[in-house]
Scaffold this motif. Structure first.
Motif, PDB file in Angstrom:
ATOM      1  N   SER A  78      43.917  35.622  51.640  1.00  0.00           N
ATOM      2  CA  SER A  78      43.315  34.470  50.960  1.00  0.00           C
ATOM      3  C   SER A  78      41.944  34.820  50.400  1.00  0.00           C
ATOM      4  O   SER A  78      41.627  34.480  49.251  1.00  0.00           O
ATOM      5  N   LEU A  79      41.128  35.478  51.205  1.00  0.00           N
ATOM      6  CA  LEU A  79      39.787  35.850  50.742  1.00  0.00           C
ATOM      7  C   LEU A  79      39.853  36.877  49.608  1.00  0.00           C
ATOM      8  O   LEU A  79      39.082  36.804  48.648  1.00  0.00           O
ATOM      9  N   ASP A  80      40.794  37.810  49.707  1.00  0.00           N
ATOM     10  CA  ASP A  80      40.947  38.801  48.639  1.00  0.00           C
ATOM     11  C   ASP A  80      41.391  38.133  47.336  1.00  0.00           C
ATOM     12  O   ASP A  80      40.916  38.496  46.248  1.00  0.00           O
ATOM     13  N   ALA A  81      42.292  37.148  47.438  1.00  0.00           N
ATOM     14  CA  ALA A  81      42.730  36.432  46.235  1.00  0.00           C
ATOM     15  C   ALA A  81      41.576  35.653  45.614  1.00  0.00           C
ATOM     16  O   ALA A  81      41.418  35.618  44.390  1.00  0.00           O
ATOM     17  N   TRP A  82      40.770  35.046  46.459  1.00  0.00           N
ATOM     18  CA  TRP A  82      39.594  34.301  45.989  1.00  0.00           C
ATOM     19  C   TRP A  82      38.637  35.246  45.258  1.00  0.00           C
ATOM     20  O   TRP A  82      38.172  34.954  44.149  1.00  0.00           O
ATOM     21  N   GLU A  83      38.363  36.392  45.875  1.00  0.00           N
ATOM     22  CA  GLU A  83      37.451  37.361  45.245  1.00  0.00           C
ATOM     23  C   GLU A  83      38.038  37.893  43.941  1.00  0.00           C
ATOM     24  O   GLU A  83      37.320  38.086  42.955  1.00  0.00           O
ATOM     25  N   THR A  84      39.347  38.121  43.925  1.00  0.00           N
ATOM     26  CA  THR A  84      39.987  38.594  42.696  1.00  0.00           C
ATOM     27  C   THR A  84      39.827  37.571  41.583  1.00  0.00           C
ATOM     28  O   THR A  84      39.544  37.931  40.429  1.00  0.00           O
ATOM     29  N   TYR A  85      39.994  36.286  41.913  1.00  0.00           N
ATOM     30  CA  TYR A  85      39.796  35.263  40.887  1.00  0.00           C
ATOM     31  C   TYR A  85      38.362  35.279  40.367  1.00  0.00           C
ATOM     32  O   TYR A  85      38.124  35.174  39.158  1.00  0.00           O
ATOM     33  N   GLU A  86      37.393  35.415  41.271  1.00  0.00           N
ATOM     34  CA  GLU A  86      35.993  35.426  40.849  1.00  0.00           C
ATOM     35  C   GLU A  86      35.708  36.601  39.911  1.00  0.00           C
ATOM     36  O   GLU A  86      34.893  36.496  38.988  1.00  0.00           O
ATOM     37  N   ARG A  87      36.392  37.708  40.121  1.00  0.00           N
ATOM     38  CA  ARG A  87      36.164  38.894  39.283  1.00  0.00           C
ATOM     39  C   ARG A  87      36.914  38.810  37.954  1.00  0.00           C
ATOM     40  O   ARG A  87      36.390  39.217  36.918  1.00  0.00           O
TER      41      ARG A  87
ATOM     42  N   GLY B 187      38.561  35.832  36.681  1.00  0.00           N
ATOM     43  CA  GLY B 187      38.534  34.545  36.003  1.00  0.00           C
ATOM     44  C   GLY B 187      39.922  34.093  35.608  1.00  0.00           C
ATOM     45  O   GLY B 187      40.933  34.665  36.015  1.00  0.00           O
ATOM     46  N   SER B 188      39.972  33.038  34.758  1.00  0.00           N
ATOM     47  CA  SER B 188      41.258  32.510  34.305  1.00  0.00           C
ATOM     48  C   SER B 188      41.677  33.190  33.007  1.00  0.00           C
ATOM     49  O   SER B 188      40.820  33.582  32.202  1.00  0.00           O
ATOM     50  N   PRO B 189      42.978  33.331  32.758  1.00  0.00           N
ATOM     51  CA  PRO B 189      44.089  32.905  33.617  1.00  0.00           C
ATOM     52  C   PRO B 189      44.594  33.985  34.572  1.00  0.00           C
ATOM     53  O   PRO B 189      45.406  33.716  35.432  1.00  0.00           O
ATOM     54  N   GLU B 190      44.087  35.242  34.400  1.00  0.00           N
ATOM     55  CA  GLU B 190      44.652  36.334  35.194  1.00  0.00           C
ATOM     56  C   GLU B 190      44.393  36.160  36.683  1.00  0.00           C
ATOM     57  O   GLU B 190      45.251  36.448  37.525  1.00  0.00           O
ATOM     58  N   GLY B 191      43.194  35.670  37.027  1.00  0.00           N
ATOM     59  CA  GLY B 191      42.855  35.533  38.432  1.00  0.00           C
ATOM     60  C   GLY B 191      43.694  34.511  39.165  1.00  0.00           C
ATOM     61  O   GLY B 191      43.835  34.571  40.399  1.00  0.00           O
ATOM     62  N   GLU B 192      44.274  33.582  38.425  1.00  0.00           N
ATOM     63  CA  GLU B 192      45.099  32.564  39.073  1.00  0.00           C
ATOM     64  C   GLU B 192      46.379  33.158  39.642  1.00  0.00           C
ATOM     65  O   GLU B 192      46.967  32.601  40.572  1.00  0.00           O
TER      66      GLU B 192
ATOM     67  N   ALA C 177      46.524  35.909  41.335  1.00  0.00           N
ATOM     68  CA  ALA C 177      46.199  36.335  42.697  1.00  0.00           C
ATOM     69  C   ALA C 177      46.262  35.156  43.656  1.00  0.00           C
ATOM     70  O   ALA C 177      46.747  35.277  44.790  1.00  0.00           O
ATOM     71  N   LEU C 178      45.793  33.997  43.218  1.00  0.00           N
ATOM     72  CA  LEU C 178      45.873  32.796  44.064  1.00  0.00           C
ATOM     73  C   LEU C 178      47.327  32.385  44.288  1.00  0.00           C
ATOM     74  O   LEU C 178      47.702  31.975  45.386  1.00  0.00           O
ATOM     75  N   ALA C 179      48.144  32.508  43.243  1.00  0.00           N
ATOM     76  CA  ALA C 179      49.566  32.170  43.380  1.00  0.00           C
ATOM     77  C   ALA C 179      50.243  33.098  44.392  1.00  0.00           C
ATOM     78  O   ALA C 179      51.070  32.661  45.204  1.00  0.00           O
ATOM     79  N   GLN C 180      49.886  34.377  44.348  1.00  0.00           N
ATOM     80  CA  GLN C 180      50.474  35.316  45.303  1.00  0.00           C
ATOM     81  C   GLN C 180      50.031  35.011  46.728  1.00  0.00           C
ATOM     82  O   GLN C 180      50.811  35.140  47.679  1.00  0.00           O
TER      83      GLN C 180
END
Length: 439
Positions: A310-319, A321-326, A328-331
């Motif tokens: 969860s934390l890695d997905a959050w950090e990936t989104y921060e790096r 952004g949208s839409p690609e980072g979303e 990571a959250l979906a995974q």
């Protein structure tokens, strides 16, 4: 907010020959013609029972847009011979309310009651809502309020105690199909759509009857010579924006659905609600926080990796952004949904907090207190402490709870995932502790 077949106060009507919108032409003239709310209007429903007994009480109609709140209010006034007065909380101030109440009082002295319909009633502040109370109590008005927001959060308890809250349902596809058939009868022609396109049109309305009638008017205006397929319809019409208020009921309902789908180990449902929130414009950072909460609350030590995912997905989104980072959250949502579940850590934490509140002044036992000064050593601080690394199995079995306090058992791991191993450790140390303390 406009509602299905929205009825304004009576006027002289449109000038003969003036084009009338389809929604206006299809306004129900009787409550029996209202679609989709039989649970309220039928003989066994609360409104049906009121009408049968001849006693109409104040009510709050709670439901999404386009399901008939305004229509029902107007038809209730017609069937009970009450004067219908409609106001909107968006445009009505204190002075306007006073005029409405004075007119209702005059009408009552003349022997006629008033049904006051308040659209968007949740937009009135507490003082304005309180202003309705004396007039409801003395029978000057029968209040019918309409709201799309949860009355429990938006309306005063005093108003709620004097009115029934009635929930209107979002129109189903079957309800919308019935409405489409009425429209075709009124228009005198079938919609120029094949089967899949017709179904797509109903879905575009998203449970809103007025929206459907507006879409039908657009389709009819094209004057098509041949039926349109779903792809052609999609090219000409855009789906109605989903009903989603990031600060209202939609927000809390959908995040609850997402969280419970993950807890219920259903990755498909979880992804659906996750996507619904994104499509509604939800901040992905809010979702990242909630996903992390799911990991620590519902999975915990059954799969310690879930927290890290969860934390890695959050950090990936921060790096990214949208839409690609979303993605990571979906995974992360998929991983959490399929992870073994346990709230044993969460339950243990709450139980320990409760015990701490009850026994918060008890001191630790003397043998585990440090003694940095000679005086403290003389007082017995640290006396009898057994250094666990010097003990057999690196486990002394000493007691660490306050003296006189019954030993608490807070953490009870489940027999799933990694907690299956932790349970073996808990049982091992419990047995060893009993053995050492007995010795």
């Amino acid at each position: 907010m406009a509602d299905l077949f929205d009825l304004q106060p009576q006027d002289d009507g449109p000038t003969p020959g003036t084009p009338r919108p389809l929604a206006d032409r299809l306004r129900p003239r009787r409550l029996s013609e209202v679609i989709g709310q039989d649970h309220l209007l039928g003989p066994d429903g609360p409104i049906g029972a009121m009408l049968a007994s001849g006693a109409l009480s104040s009510m709050i109609l709670w439901g999404p847009p386009g399901v008939g709140k305004t229509t029902i209010a107007r038809l209730l006034a017609d069937e009970t011979k009450l004067h219908f007065e409609q106001i909107s909380a968006i445009f009505t101030g204190v002075q306007d309310l006073r005029k409405v109440f004075e007119a209702a009082k005059l009408r009552r002295r003349q022997g006629r009651g008033t049904l006051l319909f308040v659209d968007e009633i949740h937009r009135f502040n507490k003082a304005q809502q309180d202003g309705f109370l004396p007039h409801m109590e003395d029978g000057t008005i029968v209040l019918v309020g309409a709201t799309t927001e949860n009355p429990s959060f938006e309306l005063n308890a005093a108003v709620l105690s004097r009115a029934q809250v009635l929930t209107l349902h979002r129109l189903t596809l079957a309800d919308l199909e019935m409405l489409a058939q009425r429209a075709e009868k009124e228009l005198g022609r079938r919609l120029p759509l094949d089967g899949p396109a017709r179904e797509a049109l109903l879905e575009m309305a998203d449970g809103d009857g007025r929206a459907l009638l507006n879409l039908i008017e657009q389709v009819v205006s094209w004057n098509l010579k041949a039926p349109l397929d779903a792809k052609g319809l999609g090219a000409r019409l855009r789906r109605r924006a989903a009903n989603y208020d990031k600060s209202g009921d939609g927000h809390y309902n959908l995040i609850s659905a997402l969280h419970k789908s993950v807890r219920g180990s259903d990755p498909d449902a979880a992804l659906y609600w996750f996507a619904r929130m994104l499509e509604g414009g939800e901040d992905p950072r809010f979702l990242a926080r909630r996903i992390t909460r799911m990991a620590v609350e519902d999975i915990g030590l059954a799969d310690p990796q879930a927290h890290r995912v969860s934390l890695d997905a959050w950090e990936t989104y921060e790096r990214l952004g949208s839409p690609e980072g979303e993605l990571a959250l979906a995974q992360a949502v998929i991983y959490l949904a399929l992870a073994p579940k346990s709230n044993a850590g969460y339950a243990a934490y709450k139980a320990a907090r409760e015990a701490a509140r009850r026994t918060g002044s008890l001191a630790p036992p003397m043998h585990i207190l440090n003694a940095p000064t000679r005086l403290m050593k003389e007082q017995g601080f640290g006396t009898g402490y057994q250094y666990d690394h010097d003990a057999e199995d690196a486990f002394s079995g000493q007691e660490y709870f306050p003296e006189g306090m019954k030993r608490g058992v807070y953490y009870v791991p489940v027999d799933r995932g990694f907690e299956r191993d932790l349970r073996k450790r808990v049982d091992f140390f419990a047995g060893l502790r009993a053995k050492r303390q007995k010795g």
